[in-house]
Design an enzyme around this catalytic site. Sequence first.
Site, short mmCIF file in Angstrom:
data_model
loop_
_atom_site.label_atom_id
_atom_site.label_comp_id
_atom_site.label_asym_id
_atom_site.label_seq_id
_atom_site.Cartn_x
_atom_site.Cartn_y
_atom_site.Cartn_z
N TYR A 96 47.33 16.74 -41.92
CA TYR A 96 48.74 16.26 -41.08
C TYR A 96 50.19 15.78 -41.87
O TYR A 96 51.44 15.33 -40.94
CB TYR A 96 48.29 15.46 -39.53
CG TYR A 96 47.15 16.36 -38.27
CD1 TYR A 96 48.08 16.78 -37.67
CD2 TYR A 96 46.24 16.47 -39.15
CE1 TYR A 96 47.79 17.59 -36.74
CE2 TYR A 96 45.59 17.54 -37.89
CZ TYR A 96 46.27 17.96 -36.54
OH TYR A 96 45.50 18.74 -36.24
N GLU A 138 39.60 16.91 -33.38
CA GLU A 138 39.09 17.63 -33.97
C GLU A 138 37.65 16.80 -34.85
O GLU A 138 36.88 17.41 -34.75
CB GLU A 138 40.26 18.35 -35.61
CG GLU A 138 41.31 18.98 -34.15
CD GLU A 138 42.51 19.01 -34.71
OE1 GLU A 138 42.33 18.11 -36.34
OE2 GLU A 138 43.25 19.26 -34.62
#
Length: 402
Positions: A96, A138
Amino acid sequence: MLSNKHEATVRATLPAVRAHIETITGLFYDTMLTENPELLRLFSRSAQASGEQRRALAGAVVAFAADLVGEGAPFDPVVRRIAHRHASLGIRPEQYTIVGRYLLNAVGAVLGDAVTPEVAAAWDEVYWLFACRLIGLEARLYADTEVDPDHPWREVVVSHRREEAQDTVSFVLTSADGSPTPSYRAGQYVSVAVDLPDGGRQIRQYSLSQAAHGLGGLRITVRRVRGVGGAPDGLVSSHLVDHVRTGDRLAVSAPYGDLTLTAGTAPLVLVSAGVGITPMAAILDHVSRAEPNRDVVVAHAERSPDRHCLRPDIIGSGARLRSFRHLVWYEQPTPRESDASTEVRAGRIDVDEIPLTPEAQVYLCGPLPFMQAVRGRLRERGVPGTRIRYEVFGSDAWAGSR
Protein backbone atom coordinates in the site's frame (compact mmCIF):
# COMPACT_ATOMS: atom_id res chain seq x y z
CA MET A 1 -13.43 9.37 9.66
CA LEU A 2 -11.85 12.18 7.72
CA SER A 3 -10.45 14.90 9.96
CA ASN A 4 -12.31 18.20 10.20
CA LYS A 5 -9.14 19.89 8.96
CA HIS A 6 -9.33 18.13 5.59
CA GLU A 7 -13.04 17.46 5.08
CA ALA A 8 -13.81 20.82 3.47
CA THR A 9 -10.78 20.53 1.18
CA VAL A 10 -11.78 17.07 -0.02
CA ARG A 11 -15.37 18.18 -0.59
CA ALA A 12 -14.21 21.22 -2.57
CA THR A 13 -11.71 19.34 -4.73
CA LEU A 14 -13.76 16.17 -5.27
CA PRO A 15 -15.35 17.47 -8.52
CA ALA A 16 -11.90 18.18 -10.01
CA VAL A 17 -10.53 14.81 -8.97
CA ARG A 18 -13.65 13.07 -10.32
CA ALA A 19 -13.32 14.87 -13.65
CA HIS A 20 -9.70 13.77 -14.13
CA ILE A 21 -9.63 10.49 -12.22
CA GLU A 22 -9.25 8.17 -15.22
CA THR A 23 -6.29 10.20 -16.47
CA ILE A 24 -4.83 10.11 -12.96
CA THR A 25 -5.21 6.36 -12.58
CA GLY A 26 -3.91 5.74 -16.10
CA LEU A 27 -0.71 7.63 -15.31
CA PHE A 28 -0.52 5.89 -11.93
CA TYR A 29 -0.65 2.39 -13.41
CA ASP A 30 1.68 3.15 -16.30
CA THR A 31 4.33 4.65 -14.04
CA MET A 32 4.07 2.17 -11.17
CA LEU A 33 4.13 -0.95 -13.33
CA THR A 34 6.95 0.35 -15.52
CA GLU A 35 9.12 1.06 -12.49
CA ASN A 36 8.00 -2.01 -10.50
CA PRO A 37 7.53 -4.80 -13.08
CA GLU A 38 7.38 -7.44 -10.34
CA LEU A 39 3.86 -6.13 -9.58
CA LEU A 40 2.63 -7.06 -13.06
CA ARG A 41 1.68 -10.54 -11.90
CA LEU A 42 -0.90 -9.05 -9.52
CA PHE A 43 -2.76 -7.27 -12.31
CA SER A 44 -4.74 -8.69 -15.20
CA ARG A 45 -3.03 -7.91 -18.50
CA SER A 46 -6.37 -7.83 -20.31
CA ALA A 47 -7.92 -5.49 -17.71
CA GLN A 48 -4.92 -3.20 -18.05
CA ALA A 49 -5.11 -3.24 -21.84
CA SER A 50 -8.85 -2.53 -21.93
CA GLY A 51 -8.75 0.15 -19.24
CA GLU A 52 -10.97 -1.84 -16.86
CA GLN A 53 -8.37 -1.76 -14.09
CA ARG A 54 -7.98 2.00 -14.12
CA ARG A 55 -11.75 2.56 -14.26
CA ALA A 56 -12.15 0.32 -11.24
CA LEU A 57 -9.56 2.20 -9.19
CA ALA A 58 -10.99 5.51 -10.40
CA GLY A 59 -14.48 4.54 -9.27
CA ALA A 60 -13.28 3.19 -5.94
CA VAL A 61 -11.27 6.30 -5.06
CA VAL A 62 -14.06 8.70 -5.96
CA ALA A 63 -16.75 6.61 -4.23
CA PHE A 64 -14.69 6.29 -1.05
CA ALA A 65 -13.93 10.02 -0.92
CA ALA A 66 -17.58 10.87 -1.56
CA ASP A 67 -18.64 8.57 1.27
CA LEU A 68 -16.16 10.24 3.61
CA VAL A 69 -17.71 13.67 3.01
CA GLY A 70 -21.28 12.36 3.14
CA GLU A 71 -22.03 12.69 -0.57
CA GLY A 72 -22.06 9.06 -1.68
CA ALA A 73 -23.51 5.66 -0.97
CA PRO A 74 -22.12 3.66 1.99
CA PHE A 75 -18.80 2.21 0.89
CA ASP A 76 -18.38 -0.57 3.46
CA PRO A 77 -19.80 -3.37 1.25
CA VAL A 78 -17.36 -2.41 -1.50
CA VAL A 79 -14.42 -2.30 0.91
CA ARG A 80 -15.27 -5.83 2.06
CA ARG A 81 -15.35 -7.11 -1.52
CA ILE A 82 -12.02 -5.46 -2.30
CA ALA A 83 -10.46 -6.88 0.88
CA HIS A 84 -11.53 -10.42 -0.04
CA ARG A 85 -10.10 -9.97 -3.55
CA HIS A 86 -6.84 -8.60 -2.17
CA ALA A 87 -6.50 -11.45 0.33
CA SER A 88 -6.95 -13.94 -2.50
CA LEU A 89 -3.99 -12.28 -4.23
CA GLY A 90 -1.78 -12.25 -1.14
CA ILE A 91 -1.59 -8.45 -0.97
CA ARG A 92 0.73 -7.29 1.84
CA PRO A 93 0.55 -4.06 3.89
CA GLU A 94 3.84 -2.68 2.56
CA GLN A 95 2.46 -2.72 -0.98
CA TYR A 96 0.00 0.00 0.00
CA THR A 97 2.95 2.35 0.55
CA ILE A 98 4.07 1.80 -3.04
CA VAL A 99 0.56 2.29 -4.42
CA GLY A 100 0.01 5.43 -2.33
CA ARG A 101 3.23 7.06 -3.48
CA TYR A 102 2.51 6.55 -7.18
CA LEU A 103 -1.18 7.40 -6.92
CA LEU A 104 -0.62 10.70 -5.12
CA ASN A 105 2.24 11.59 -7.47
CA ALA A 106 -0.16 11.04 -10.37
CA VAL A 107 -2.73 13.35 -8.76
CA GLY A 108 -0.08 16.07 -8.55
CA ALA A 109 1.12 15.51 -12.12
CA VAL A 110 -2.37 15.69 -13.64
CA LEU A 111 -3.87 18.50 -11.55
CA GLY A 112 -0.66 20.55 -11.42
CA ASP A 113 -0.73 23.80 -9.45
CA ALA A 114 -4.23 23.03 -8.15
CA VAL A 115 -2.59 20.52 -5.79
CA THR A 116 -1.47 22.84 -3.03
CA PRO A 117 0.22 21.40 0.06
CA GLU A 118 -3.18 21.51 1.79
CA VAL A 119 -4.88 19.60 -1.04
CA ALA A 120 -2.07 17.05 -1.16
CA ALA A 121 -2.33 16.47 2.59
CA ALA A 122 -6.11 16.07 2.42
CA TRP A 123 -5.98 13.45 -0.36
CA ASP A 124 -3.09 11.70 1.35
CA GLU A 125 -5.40 11.26 4.35
CA VAL A 126 -8.18 9.93 2.08
CA TYR A 127 -5.82 7.35 0.61
CA TRP A 128 -4.48 6.17 3.97
CA LEU A 129 -7.94 5.92 5.49
CA PHE A 130 -8.83 3.70 2.54
CA ALA A 131 -5.61 1.70 2.80
CA CYS A 132 -5.76 1.21 6.56
CA ARG A 133 -9.33 -0.01 6.39
CA LEU A 134 -8.30 -2.57 3.79
CA ILE A 135 -5.15 -3.58 5.65
CA GLY A 136 -7.18 -4.26 8.79
CA LEU A 137 -9.82 -6.30 6.97
CA GLU A 138 -7.21 -8.26 5.06
CA ALA A 139 -5.27 -9.05 8.24
CA ARG A 140 -8.46 -10.47 9.74
CA LEU A 141 -9.10 -12.57 6.63
CA TYR A 142 -5.56 -13.96 6.67
CA ALA A 143 -5.97 -14.87 10.34
CA ASP A 144 -9.37 -16.49 9.76
CA THR A 145 -8.01 -18.63 6.91
CA GLU A 146 -4.68 -19.30 8.68
CA VAL A 147 -2.77 -17.92 5.68
CA ASP A 148 0.65 -16.32 5.76
CA PRO A 149 0.37 -13.46 3.22
CA ASP A 150 4.02 -13.97 2.32
CA HIS A 151 3.14 -17.53 1.28
CA PRO A 152 -0.49 -17.37 0.09
CA TRP A 153 -0.41 -20.20 -2.45
CA ARG A 154 -1.22 -23.87 -2.01
CA GLU A 155 -0.13 -26.44 -4.59
CA VAL A 156 -2.99 -28.59 -5.84
CA VAL A 157 -3.40 -31.45 -8.30
CA VAL A 158 -6.14 -31.66 -10.90
CA SER A 159 -7.79 -34.91 -9.85
CA HIS A 160 -10.62 -34.70 -12.38
CA ARG A 161 -11.43 -32.68 -15.51
CA ARG A 162 -14.95 -32.55 -16.95
CA GLU A 163 -16.14 -30.88 -20.13
CA GLU A 164 -19.26 -28.96 -19.11
CA ALA A 165 -20.36 -27.03 -22.20
CA GLN A 166 -18.93 -25.15 -25.14
CA ASP A 167 -15.70 -23.46 -23.99
CA THR A 168 -16.36 -24.49 -20.38
CA VAL A 169 -14.53 -27.04 -18.22
CA SER A 170 -14.71 -28.04 -14.55
CA PHE A 171 -11.61 -29.02 -12.58
CA VAL A 172 -11.60 -30.80 -9.22
CA LEU A 173 -8.49 -29.79 -7.26
CA THR A 174 -6.97 -31.73 -4.36
CA SER A 175 -3.93 -30.93 -2.21
CA ALA A 176 -0.65 -32.02 -3.75
CA ASP A 177 0.70 -33.12 -0.36
CA GLY A 178 -2.37 -35.15 0.56
CA SER A 179 -3.53 -32.76 3.28
CA PRO A 180 -7.21 -31.82 3.53
CA THR A 181 -8.32 -29.05 1.22
CA PRO A 182 -9.43 -25.91 3.05
CA SER A 183 -13.02 -25.56 4.18
CA TYR A 184 -15.16 -23.00 2.44
CA ARG A 185 -18.65 -21.57 2.28
CA ALA A 186 -20.83 -21.91 -0.79
CA GLY A 187 -20.51 -18.78 -2.90
CA GLN A 188 -16.79 -18.25 -2.27
CA TYR A 189 -13.97 -18.34 -4.83
CA VAL A 190 -10.27 -19.09 -5.08
CA SER A 191 -7.53 -17.35 -7.01
CA VAL A 192 -5.66 -19.53 -9.49
CA ALA A 193 -2.10 -18.57 -10.47
CA VAL A 194 -0.78 -19.95 -13.73
CA ASP A 195 2.63 -19.71 -15.38
CA LEU A 196 2.05 -18.89 -19.03
CA PRO A 197 4.19 -20.06 -21.97
CA ASP A 198 5.76 -16.59 -22.28
CA GLY A 199 7.14 -16.90 -18.77
CA GLY A 200 4.71 -14.51 -17.15
CA ARG A 201 2.44 -15.37 -14.24
CA GLN A 202 -1.19 -14.29 -14.17
CA ILE A 203 -3.87 -14.70 -11.52
CA ARG A 204 -7.64 -14.98 -11.87
CA GLN A 205 -10.48 -15.69 -9.47
CA TYR A 206 -12.89 -18.60 -10.04
CA SER A 207 -15.95 -19.42 -7.97
CA LEU A 208 -16.14 -22.80 -6.31
CA SER A 209 -18.97 -24.38 -8.26
CA GLN A 210 -19.98 -27.11 -5.82
CA ALA A 211 -20.65 -27.12 -2.10
CA ALA A 212 -18.13 -28.74 0.19
CA HIS A 213 -20.34 -31.71 1.14
CA GLY A 214 -18.22 -34.82 0.61
CA LEU A 215 -16.44 -33.45 -2.46
CA GLY A 216 -12.95 -34.03 -1.04
CA GLY A 217 -11.55 -31.16 -3.09
CA LEU A 218 -12.23 -27.79 -4.65
CA ARG A 219 -14.17 -27.60 -7.90
CA ILE A 220 -13.86 -24.63 -10.21
CA THR A 221 -15.68 -24.21 -13.52
CA VAL A 222 -13.81 -22.18 -16.12
CA ARG A 223 -15.20 -20.62 -19.30
CA ARG A 224 -12.77 -19.47 -21.96
CA VAL A 225 -13.01 -15.71 -22.38
CA ARG A 226 -13.38 -14.98 -26.08
CA GLY A 227 -11.98 -11.64 -27.19
CA VAL A 228 -14.47 -9.18 -28.67
CA GLY A 229 -13.73 -6.44 -31.20
CA GLY A 230 -10.21 -7.59 -31.92
CA ALA A 231 -9.26 -8.11 -28.29
CA PRO A 232 -7.35 -11.34 -27.54
CA ASP A 233 -8.90 -14.31 -25.77
CA GLY A 234 -8.45 -14.49 -22.02
CA LEU A 235 -4.93 -15.60 -21.14
CA VAL A 236 -5.67 -17.66 -18.03
CA SER A 237 -9.01 -19.14 -19.09
CA SER A 238 -7.57 -20.21 -22.45
CA HIS A 239 -4.55 -21.78 -20.78
CA LEU A 240 -6.68 -23.74 -18.34
CA VAL A 241 -9.18 -24.94 -20.96
CA ASP A 242 -6.59 -25.79 -23.62
CA HIS A 243 -3.67 -27.16 -21.63
CA VAL A 244 -4.52 -28.25 -18.07
CA ARG A 245 -5.32 -31.94 -17.72
CA THR A 246 -5.83 -34.50 -14.97
CA GLY A 247 -2.62 -34.88 -12.97
CA ASP A 248 -1.36 -31.35 -13.67
CA ARG A 249 -0.53 -29.03 -10.78
CA LEU A 250 -1.75 -25.52 -10.08
CA ALA A 251 -1.30 -22.89 -7.38
CA VAL A 252 -4.45 -21.68 -5.65
CA SER A 253 -5.30 -19.36 -2.80
CA ALA A 254 -7.44 -20.09 0.21
CA PRO A 255 -11.18 -19.57 -0.43
CA TYR A 256 -12.44 -16.00 -0.06
CA GLY A 257 -15.51 -13.97 -0.97
CA ASP A 258 -18.56 -12.69 0.88
CA LEU A 259 -21.35 -13.81 -1.48
CA THR A 260 -22.32 -16.43 1.07
CA LEU A 261 -25.70 -17.54 2.29
CA THR A 262 -27.47 -15.34 4.81
CA ALA A 263 -28.75 -17.33 7.77
CA GLY A 264 -32.49 -17.79 7.96
CA THR A 265 -35.41 -19.51 6.29
CA ALA A 266 -36.38 -16.83 3.75
CA PRO A 267 -37.05 -17.99 0.19
CA LEU A 268 -34.06 -17.72 -2.13
CA VAL A 269 -33.93 -16.36 -5.67
CA LEU A 270 -30.66 -17.14 -7.48
CA VAL A 271 -30.21 -15.12 -10.68
CA SER A 272 -27.24 -15.59 -13.02
CA ALA A 273 -25.98 -15.18 -16.56
CA GLY A 274 -23.31 -17.16 -18.37
CA VAL A 275 -20.58 -18.54 -16.15
CA GLY A 276 -22.06 -16.48 -13.32
CA ILE A 277 -23.99 -19.68 -12.64
CA THR A 278 -20.97 -21.10 -10.76
CA PRO A 279 -21.51 -19.59 -7.26
CA MET A 280 -25.26 -20.14 -7.65
CA ALA A 281 -24.69 -23.84 -8.31
CA ALA A 282 -22.65 -24.10 -5.10
CA ILE A 283 -25.22 -22.18 -3.04
CA LEU A 284 -28.05 -24.33 -4.42
CA ASP A 285 -26.07 -27.51 -3.76
CA HIS A 286 -25.54 -26.47 -0.14
CA VAL A 287 -29.16 -25.45 0.44
CA SER A 288 -30.52 -28.65 -1.12
CA ARG A 289 -28.48 -30.74 1.33
CA ALA A 290 -28.55 -28.60 4.47
CA GLU A 291 -31.92 -26.80 4.19
CA PRO A 292 -34.11 -28.85 1.80
CA ASN A 293 -37.31 -27.24 3.07
CA ARG A 294 -36.27 -23.80 1.87
CA ASP A 295 -38.10 -22.42 -1.18
CA VAL A 296 -35.73 -21.68 -4.08
CA VAL A 297 -36.10 -20.13 -7.53
CA VAL A 298 -33.20 -20.32 -10.00
CA ALA A 299 -33.30 -17.96 -12.99
CA HIS A 300 -30.49 -18.20 -15.52
CA ALA A 301 -29.70 -16.41 -18.79
CA GLU A 302 -27.52 -17.99 -21.46
CA ARG A 303 -26.72 -17.38 -25.11
CA SER A 304 -27.65 -20.90 -26.24
CA PRO A 305 -28.22 -24.36 -24.77
CA ASP A 306 -24.80 -25.64 -25.85
CA ARG A 307 -23.16 -22.97 -23.65
CA HIS A 308 -25.27 -23.73 -20.59
CA CYS A 309 -22.89 -25.26 -18.06
CA LEU A 310 -23.85 -27.01 -14.81
CA ARG A 311 -27.48 -27.48 -15.85
CA PRO A 312 -27.48 -31.14 -14.66
CA ASP A 313 -26.08 -29.97 -11.30
CA ILE A 314 -28.86 -27.40 -10.92
CA ILE A 315 -31.53 -29.98 -11.79
CA GLY A 316 -30.04 -32.56 -9.41
CA SER A 317 -29.89 -30.09 -6.53
CA GLY A 318 -33.41 -28.86 -7.25
CA ALA A 319 -34.75 -32.40 -7.04
CA ARG A 320 -33.71 -32.51 -3.37
CA LEU A 321 -35.76 -29.43 -2.49
CA ARG A 322 -39.35 -29.29 -1.30
CA SER A 323 -40.10 -26.25 -3.47
CA PHE A 324 -38.04 -25.44 -6.56
CA ARG A 325 -38.52 -23.55 -9.83
CA HIS A 326 -35.91 -23.48 -12.56
CA LEU A 327 -36.29 -20.77 -15.23
CA VAL A 328 -33.91 -20.45 -18.18
CA TRP A 329 -33.74 -17.86 -20.96
CA TYR A 330 -31.79 -18.63 -24.16
CA GLU A 331 -31.03 -15.83 -26.62
CA GLN A 332 -30.49 -18.41 -29.36
CA PRO A 333 -32.88 -21.26 -28.52
CA THR A 334 -32.85 -24.66 -30.20
CA PRO A 335 -35.66 -27.23 -30.48
CA ARG A 336 -34.73 -28.40 -26.99
CA GLU A 337 -37.94 -28.15 -24.99
CA SER A 338 -38.61 -27.53 -21.33
CA ASP A 339 -38.62 -30.63 -19.21
CA ALA A 340 -40.36 -31.37 -15.94
CA SER A 341 -37.65 -29.55 -13.97
CA THR A 342 -36.88 -26.57 -16.24
CA GLU A 343 -38.99 -23.81 -17.78
CA VAL A 344 -37.23 -22.60 -20.94
CA ARG A 345 -37.97 -19.25 -22.54
CA ALA A 346 -36.56 -17.51 -25.62
CA GLY A 347 -34.83 -14.15 -25.55
CA ARG A 348 -33.24 -12.21 -22.75
CA ILE A 349 -34.14 -12.62 -19.12
CA ASP A 350 -37.38 -10.96 -18.08
CA VAL A 351 -37.18 -10.01 -14.42
CA ASP A 352 -40.95 -9.56 -14.27
CA GLU A 353 -41.35 -13.31 -14.84
CA ILE A 354 -39.16 -14.28 -11.88
CA PRO A 355 -41.39 -15.26 -8.93
CA LEU A 356 -40.76 -13.04 -5.92
CA THR A 357 -42.16 -13.08 -2.41
CA PRO A 358 -41.89 -10.06 -0.09
CA GLU A 359 -39.29 -11.72 2.12
CA ALA A 360 -37.14 -13.30 -0.62
CA GLN A 361 -33.34 -13.03 -0.50
CA VAL A 362 -31.89 -12.49 -3.99
CA TYR A 363 -28.37 -13.44 -5.13
CA LEU A 364 -26.95 -12.22 -8.45
CA CYS A 365 -23.87 -13.09 -10.48
CA GLY A 366 -23.00 -12.30 -14.08
CA PRO A 367 -21.58 -9.60 -16.36
CA LEU A 368 -21.80 -6.09 -14.98
CA PRO A 369 -24.46 -4.72 -17.41
CA PHE A 370 -26.65 -7.76 -16.67
CA MET A 371 -26.21 -7.23 -12.93
CA GLN A 372 -27.08 -3.55 -13.12
CA ALA A 373 -30.17 -4.16 -15.25
CA VAL A 374 -31.52 -7.00 -13.10
CA ARG A 375 -30.79 -5.23 -9.85
CA GLY A 376 -32.49 -2.07 -11.08
CA ARG A 377 -35.65 -3.93 -12.10
CA LEU A 378 -35.70 -5.85 -8.81
CA ARG A 379 -35.60 -2.54 -6.96
CA GLU A 380 -38.48 -1.28 -9.11
CA ARG A 381 -40.42 -4.39 -8.12
CA GLY A 382 -39.95 -3.48 -4.49
CA VAL A 383 -36.99 -5.60 -3.43
CA PRO A 384 -34.86 -3.51 -1.05
CA GLY A 385 -31.15 -3.25 -1.77
CA THR A 386 -30.37 -4.90 1.56
CA ARG A 387 -31.93 -8.14 0.26
CA ILE A 388 -29.97 -8.20 -3.00
CA ARG A 389 -26.50 -9.72 -2.77
CA TYR A 390 -24.20 -9.87 -5.77
CA GLU A 391 -20.77 -10.86 -7.05
CA VAL A 392 -19.13 -9.32 -10.10
CA PHE A 393 -15.86 -10.79 -11.37
CA GLY A 394 -13.54 -8.46 -13.16
CA SER A 395 -12.24 -5.09 -12.15
CA ASP A 396 -15.58 -3.26 -12.09
CA ALA A 397 -16.58 -4.94 -8.82
CA TRP A 398 -17.08 -1.55 -7.15
CA ALA A 399 -19.74 -0.42 -9.64
CA GLY A 400 -23.47 -0.76 -9.18
CA SER A 401 -23.22 -0.72 -5.38
CA ARG A 402 -25.67 2.10 -4.93
